[in-house]
Scaffold this motif. Structure first.
Motif, mmCIF file in Angstrom:
data_model
loop_
_atom_site.group_PDB
_atom_site.id
_atom_site.type_symbol
_atom_site.label_atom_id
_atom_site.label_comp_id
_atom_site.label_asym_id
_atom_site.label_seq_id
_atom_site.Cartn_x
_atom_site.Cartn_y
_atom_site.Cartn_z
ATOM 1 N N GLN A 142 22.387 83.665 42.307
ATOM 2 C CA GLN A 142 23.161 84.898 42.360
ATOM 3 C C GLN A 142 24.584 84.563 41.909
ATOM 4 N N PRO A 143 25.027 85.088 40.751
ATOM 5 C CA PRO A 143 26.363 84.736 40.260
ATOM 6 C C PRO A 143 27.455 85.155 41.231
ATOM 7 N N PRO A 144 28.586 84.461 41.224
ATOM 8 C CA PRO A 144 29.670 84.805 42.145
ATOM 9 C C PRO A 144 30.415 86.063 41.699
ATOM 10 N N GLY A 145 31.180 86.632 42.624
ATOM 11 C CA GLY A 145 32.033 87.771 42.289
ATOM 12 C C GLY A 145 31.257 89.051 42.048
ATOM 13 N N PRO A 146 31.837 89.924 41.231
ATOM 14 C CA PRO A 146 31.230 91.248 41.023
ATOM 15 C C PRO A 146 30.060 91.261 40.041
ATOM 16 N N GLN A 147 29.732 90.117 39.468
ATOM 17 C CA GLN A 147 28.643 90.094 38.501
ATOM 18 C C GLN A 147 27.320 90.495 39.158
ATOM 19 N N THR A 148 26.513 91.211 38.403
ATOM 20 C CA THR A 148 25.203 91.601 38.897
ATOM 21 C C THR A 148 24.127 90.814 38.161
ATOM 22 N N GLY A 149 22.929 90.892 38.681
ATOM 23 C CA GLY A 149 21.826 90.191 38.044
ATOM 24 C C GLY A 149 21.562 88.851 38.701
ATOM 25 N N VAL A 150 20.487 88.236 38.287
ATOM 26 C CA VAL A 150 20.086 86.925 38.785
ATOM 27 C C VAL A 150 19.821 86.023 37.594
ATOM 28 N N VAL A 151 20.292 84.792 37.663
ATOM 29 C CA VAL A 151 20.027 83.809 36.612
ATOM 30 C C VAL A 151 18.876 82.924 37.072
ATOM 31 N N VAL A 152 17.800 82.923 36.303
ATOM 32 C CA VAL A 152 16.631 82.102 36.611
ATOM 33 C C VAL A 152 16.677 80.867 35.717
ATOM 34 N N VAL A 153 16.627 79.697 36.349
ATOM 35 C CA VAL A 153 16.747 78.431 35.620
ATOM 36 C C VAL A 153 15.489 77.601 35.844
ATOM 37 N N PRO A 154 14.783 77.229 34.780
ATOM 38 C CA PRO A 154 13.651 76.306 34.957
ATOM 39 C C PRO A 154 14.143 74.963 35.495
ATOM 40 N N LEU A 155 13.414 74.378 36.416
ATOM 41 C CA LEU A 155 13.820 73.074 36.957
ATOM 42 C C LEU A 155 13.967 72.035 35.849
ATOM 43 N N ALA A 156 13.121 72.133 34.823
ATOM 44 C CA ALA A 156 13.172 71.165 33.727
ATOM 45 C C ALA A 156 14.448 71.282 32.910
ATOM 46 N N ALA A 157 15.179 72.390 33.055
ATOM 47 C CA ALA A 157 16.404 72.592 32.277
ATOM 48 C C ALA A 157 17.652 72.103 33.008
ATOM 49 N N ILE A 158 17.503 71.589 34.235
ATOM 50 C CA ILE A 158 18.653 71.120 35.014
ATOM 51 C C ILE A 158 18.949 69.672 34.663
ATOM 52 N N ARG A 159 20.173 69.426 34.226
ATOM 53 C CA ARG A 159 20.598 68.064 33.889
ATOM 54 C C ARG A 159 21.264 67.376 35.076
ATOM 55 N N ALA A 160 22.032 68.145 35.871
ATOM 56 C CA ALA A 160 22.718 67.601 37.045
ATOM 57 C C ALA A 160 23.119 68.760 37.945
ATOM 58 N N VAL A 161 23.393 68.435 39.211
ATOM 59 C CA VAL A 161 23.818 69.442 40.184
ATOM 60 C C VAL A 161 25.117 68.968 40.819
ATOM 61 N N ALA A 162 26.167 69.778 40.689
ATOM 62 C CA ALA A 162 27.454 69.468 41.318
ATOM 63 C C ALA A 162 27.552 70.247 42.623
ATOM 64 N N LEU A 163 27.886 69.556 43.713
ATOM 65 C CA LEU A 163 27.970 70.200 45.015
ATOM 66 C C LEU A 163 28.833 69.374 45.951
ATOM 67 N N ALA A 164 29.224 69.980 47.073
ATOM 68 C CA ALA A 164 30.041 69.285 48.064
ATOM 69 C C ALA A 164 29.252 68.143 48.690
ATOM 70 N N HIS A 165 29.983 67.108 49.114
ATOM 71 C CA HIS A 165 29.318 65.937 49.682
ATOM 72 C C HIS A 165 28.497 66.291 50.914
ATOM 73 N N ALA A 166 29.025 67.197 51.757
ATOM 74 C CA ALA A 166 28.287 67.598 52.956
ATOM 75 C C ALA A 166 26.964 68.263 52.591
ATOM 76 N N ASP A 167 26.972 69.067 51.526
ATOM 77 C CA ASP A 167 25.735 69.717 51.085
ATOM 78 C C ASP A 167 24.780 68.705 50.456
ATOM 79 N N LEU A 168 25.331 67.724 49.774
ATOM 80 C CA LEU A 168 24.500 66.657 49.208
ATOM 81 C C LEU A 168 23.722 65.958 50.316
ATOM 82 N N LEU A 169 24.423 65.617 51.408
ATOM 83 C CA LEU A 169 23.776 64.957 52.536
ATOM 84 C C LEU A 169 22.784 65.894 53.225
ATOM 85 N N ARG A 170 23.174 67.163 53.380
ATOM 86 C CA ARG A 170 22.294 68.133 54.036
ATOM 87 C C ARG A 170 20.987 68.297 53.283
#
Length: 205
Positions: free
Chosen positions: A80-108
């Motif tokens: 679900q995009p942030p802010g007032p944008q509408t719609g949903v972005v569907v991403v195939p798992l095979a298209a993900i190169r990397a995931v950037a996230l907070a360290h606490a979420d990485l551990l979680r």
């Protein structure tokens, strides 16, 4: 007193050795558990609330997708995009190169996941990318498909097969009418970096 102390020392030493052995066993069991964890399982854990921020997906077409992880299917994630944008972005798992996230979420995301009930989210787990795109075709939802080479195609999914979709091309924002369609494309799922389902936030999740 010396013998009492001697036995106390033996007990302390035995306790220490037992704790060390248990810690080693726990550590080995944890390494074994982590060796079996998939990217999909970690993303599914991130789809639960209580995160410290939205993850950012680096995609194979050198773009990014950011926002709340609304759903995780069998071979895709919905954001679900942030802010007032509408719609949903569907991403195939095979298209993900990397995931950037907070360290606490990485551990979680690496912690053991409790068993899930057979609820709506459990059903989403089993939905394939083809299922989502067939639903988009049924609802006649306009989409914007980003291909691996960087090209963008706007239109409506006419049908989705086992490993590809048929896309009727038309102007972004216009309805799929015969007079508006300017061409057709048959697109393999493997060529998709992402698909934005325009104007709908209730399609997945």
């Amino acid at each position: 007193m010396r013998w009492d102390r001697f036995f106390e020392d033996l007990e302390d030493q035995l306790d220490s050795e037992w704790e060390a052995e248990r810690a080693a066993l726990d550590s080995e069991a944890e390494r074994l558990r982590l060796s079996r964890v998939t990217l999909r399982e970690r993303l599914r854990a991130l789809a639960a609330p209580a995160g410290e921020g939205d993850p950012v997906l680096d995609l194979v077409d050198d773009t990014t997708a950011s926002g709340r992880l609304a759903a995780v299917g069998a071979d895709w994630v919905g954001m679900q995009p942030p802010g007032p944008q509408t719609g949903v972005v569907v991403v195939p798992l095979a298209a993900i190169r990397a995931v950037a996230l907070a360290h606490a979420d990485l551990l979680r995301s690496a912690r053991p996941v409790r068993s899930r009930r057979a609820d709506r989210r459990g059903l989403t787990d089993r939905m394939s990318l083809g299922f989502v795109l067939r639903d988009a075709a049924r609802r006649r939802i306009p989409v914007t498909a980003r291909l691996l080479g960087g090209r963008t195609l706007a239109g409506t999914v006419d049908r989705a097969g086992a490993d590809h979709l048929d896309l009727a091309l038309h102007e972004h924002g216009s309805a799929r009418r015969a007079s508006e369609v300017v061409g057709f494309r048959m697109v393999p799922f493997a060529a998709l970096a992402s698909v934005r389902l325009e104007g709908r936030s209730d399609v997945v999740g």
